[in-house]
Enzyme design. Structure first.
Site, short mmCIF file in Angstrom:
data_model
loop_
_atom_site.label_atom_id
_atom_site.label_comp_id
_atom_site.label_asym_id
_atom_site.label_seq_id
_atom_site.Cartn_x
_atom_site.Cartn_y
_atom_site.Cartn_z
N ARG A 86 3.96 3.66 -1.68
CA ARG A 86 4.00 4.43 -3.06
C ARG A 86 4.71 3.63 -4.10
NH1 ARG A 86 5.34 9.09 0.67
NH2 ARG A 86 7.12 7.64 1.08
N MET A 87 5.52 2.85 -3.85
CA MET A 87 6.15 2.03 -4.96
C MET A 87 5.33 0.60 -4.94
SD MET A 87 8.73 3.03 -6.39
CE MET A 87 9.69 1.62 -7.02
N HIS B 299 14.62 14.51 -3.91
CA HIS B 299 13.46 13.54 -3.68
C HIS B 299 12.51 14.34 -2.90
CE1 HIS B 299 16.75 10.46 -4.23
NE2 HIS B 299 15.61 9.66 -4.51
N HIS B 300 11.42 13.59 -3.19
CA HIS B 300 9.92 14.06 -2.48
C HIS B 300 10.35 14.02 -0.96
CE1 HIS B 300 9.27 9.84 -1.27
NE2 HIS B 300 9.89 9.71 -2.14
N GLY C 211 13.98 -3.22 -3.00
CA GLY C 211 13.99 -1.95 -3.62
C GLY C 211 14.19 -0.94 -2.38
N THR C 212 13.89 -1.49 -1.09
CA THR C 212 14.06 -0.86 0.09
C THR C 212 15.37 -0.43 0.46
OG1 THR C 212 12.26 -1.98 0.88
CG2 THR C 212 13.49 -0.94 2.47
N THR C 213 15.77 0.89 0.82
CA THR C 213 17.27 1.31 0.86
C THR C 213 17.70 1.09 2.34
OG1 THR C 213 15.96 3.35 1.30
CG2 THR C 213 17.07 2.93 -1.11
N ARG D 207 0.84 -1.20 -0.07
CA ARG D 207 0.03 -0.01 0.05
C ARG D 207 0.89 1.02 -0.04
NH1 ARG D 207 -2.98 -3.44 3.28
NH2 ARG D 207 -2.36 -2.70 5.12
N PHE E 146 15.95 0.88 -9.48
CA PHE E 146 15.64 0.05 -10.55
C PHE E 146 15.40 0.81 -12.02
CE2 PHE E 146 14.54 -2.66 -6.94
CZ PHE E 146 14.92 -4.08 -7.47
N LYS F 266 10.11 11.06 1.86
CA LYS F 266 11.21 9.83 1.86
C LYS F 266 11.92 9.94 3.47
CE LYS F 266 15.38 8.58 -0.23
NZ LYS F 266 15.11 7.14 -0.58
N1 LIG Z 1 15.15 0.78 -5.47
C1 LIG Z 1 14.35 1.51 -6.17
O1 LIG Z 1 14.29 1.81 -7.51
C2 LIG Z 1 13.67 2.50 -5.07
C3 LIG Z 1 12.50 3.33 -5.52
C4 LIG Z 1 11.78 4.10 -4.83
C5 LIG Z 1 11.85 4.00 -3.62
N2 LIG Z 1 13.00 2.71 -3.02
C6 LIG Z 1 12.82 2.75 -1.75
O2 LIG Z 1 11.96 1.92 -1.29
C7 LIG Z 1 11.25 2.06 -0.01
C8 LIG Z 1 9.77 2.42 0.15
O3 LIG Z 1 9.43 3.67 -0.73
P1 LIG Z 1 8.07 4.28 -0.83
O4 LIG Z 1 8.12 5.57 -1.40
O5 LIG Z 1 7.11 3.01 -1.62
O6 LIG Z 1 7.72 4.42 0.68
P2 LIG Z 1 6.28 4.13 1.51
O7 LIG Z 1 6.39 4.66 2.75
O8 LIG Z 1 5.25 4.68 0.43
O9 LIG Z 1 6.01 2.49 1.48
C9 LIG Z 1 6.32 1.72 2.36
C10 LIG Z 1 5.20 0.67 2.61
O10 LIG Z 1 5.82 -0.46 3.61
C11 LIG Z 1 4.81 -0.68 4.40
N3 LIG Z 1 5.25 -1.38 5.78
C12 LIG Z 1 5.98 -1.09 6.77
N4 LIG Z 1 6.38 -2.00 7.33
C13 LIG Z 1 6.21 -3.32 6.84
C14 LIG Z 1 5.90 -4.42 7.18
N5 LIG Z 1 6.54 -4.89 8.11
N6 LIG Z 1 5.35 -5.52 5.94
C15 LIG Z 1 4.98 -4.88 4.95
N7 LIG Z 1 4.62 -3.54 4.56
C16 LIG Z 1 5.43 -2.61 5.52
C17 LIG Z 1 4.24 0.91 4.86
O11 LIG Z 1 3.02 0.69 5.63
C18 LIG Z 1 4.37 1.43 3.59
O12 LIG Z 1 2.80 1.20 3.26
C19 LIG Z 1 12.24 3.14 0.62
O13 LIG Z 1 13.26 2.88 1.27
C20 LIG Z 1 12.51 3.67 -0.81
O14 LIG Z 1 13.94 4.58 -0.49
C21 LIG Z 1 13.46 2.31 -3.75
O1 LIG Z 2 11.58 7.55 -3.29
C1 LIG Z 2 12.34 7.15 -2.77
O2 LIG Z 2 12.51 6.81 -1.56
C2 LIG Z 2 13.64 6.58 -3.81
N1 LIG Z 2 14.41 6.12 -3.03
C3 LIG Z 2 15.66 5.27 -3.52
C4 LIG Z 2 16.78 5.70 -3.17
O3 LIG Z 2 17.07 6.16 -1.81
O4 LIG Z 2 17.85 6.09 -3.80
C5 LIG Z 2 15.47 5.29 -5.42
C6 LIG Z 2 14.92 6.52 -5.80
C7 LIG Z 2 13.50 6.72 -5.14
#
Ligand SMILES: NC(=O)c1ccc[n+]([C@@H]2O[C@H](COP(=O)([O-])OP(=O)(O)OC[C@H]3O[C@@H](n4cnc5c(N)ncnc54)[C@H](O)[C@@H]3O)[C@@H](O)[C@H]2O)c1
Ligand SMILES: O=C(O)C1=N[C@H](C(=O)O)CCC1
Length: 255
Positions: free
Chosen positions: A23-24, A142-143, A85-87, A21, A115, A146
């Protein structure tokens, strides 16, 4: 065999999503639903019972740095491959994942800080340019929702640049700053300054600024929409079961 496994038409890869649920996660669920060769069997967010994911062959995790390790250990224990994808992945965390995988020769894990195909190329170009310039700084934008700063992408880029500089025998980046308001020069990651900007309207953006005698080179990537990450996520979902062990970054998959 679970009901979900029995119901899945042959040939479709069963995918589960953690952070469904977020953003990603929302985009990942849509992308998996739209793919002819994948089927979404579980979409889990905070508070949900994750045992529904046991029916999946591949799990995608876009959660938060504080829960991702527990999710990963659970999936690996169940013999499920994972695309992360989680950081927040330090070298110590990566070592821990390798240790969990050591006893699971059929499980693959792909962890990528970004990604976006363009972002992967931006990091590769920056690593290639690094040896030719005495100065380098990273500006990531970033937004404001974050949680972490600097971004995983910026941290990964800084480490790659630092490694290339070390291999080329470059010394420290020149900087005569003596008086500094704390934070004015950004964070230092392996000797590379990283500046993190947060603003409404942004999604994910990064500039790598190189400086040499009489010239600068700027390498920039912009994600304007989270759909930009989906081709890379799906590439990893399709590849991860054929890559036992830990793969960091998308580079090996693109090649
Ligand atoms: N690798 C990439 O390309 C990339 C791109 C965008 C974002 N990210 C990273 O991805 C992560 C998520 O970003 P986002 O913008 O979607 O964040 P977000 O806060 O919108 O989404 C995170 C979701 O995880 C849920 N969550 C928390 N604990 C949980 C659990 N134990 N089990 C299941 N769900 C759980 C939250 O309720 C939330 O809905 C961040 O670390 C961000 O930096 C990576
Ligand atoms: O929206 C985010 O959060 C993003 N996180 C990744 C990062 O920390 O590099 C990738 C880009 C989007």
């Amino acid at each position: 065999m679970t009901d979900e496994q029995e119901k899945t038409p042959a040939g479709l890869v069963r995918v589960g999503v953690f952070g469904a649920r977020g953003r990603m996660g929302i985009e990942v669920c849509k992308a998996v639903d739209a793919a002819d060769d994948l089927t979404l069997v579980a979409s889990i967010d905070q508070g949900d019972d994750r045992s529904a994911v046991a029916a999946a062959e591949v799990v995608v995790d876009f959660t938060t740095p504080d829960v991702v390790m527990d999710n990963l250990q659970w999936c690996i224990d169940q013999g499920i491959s994972v695309v992360v994808g989680t950081t927040g992945f330090t070298e110590q965390r990566l070592e821990q994942v390798r240790a969990w995988l050591a006893g699971k020769p059929d499980v693959g894990v792909v962890i990528a800080p970004n990604f976006g195909i363009g972002a992967v190329l931006m990091m590769q170009f920056a690593a290639r340019a690094a040896r030719h310039f005495e100065s380098v700084e990273i500006i990531e934008q970033h937004h404001p929702g974050k949680l972490d700063a600097p971004s995983g992408t910026a941290t990964h880029t800084a480490r790659q640049i630092a490694q290339a500089r070390a291999e080329a025998g470059l010394g420290p980046v020149p900087d005569a700053t003596r008086d500094e308001v704390p934070g004015a020069r950004g964070a230092e990651i392996d000797g590379v300054r990283v500046h993190a900007v947060r603003a409404t309207g942004l999604v994910a953006h990064q500039e790598v600024l190189f400086g040499g005698t009489g010239e600068t080179l700027t390498i920039r990537h912009d994600s304007y929409d989270r759909v930009s990450f989906m081709p890379g996520v799906l590439l990893a979902v399709r590849a991860v079961r054929d890559r036992p062990g830990l793969t960091v970054g998308l580079d090996a998959l693109l090649d």
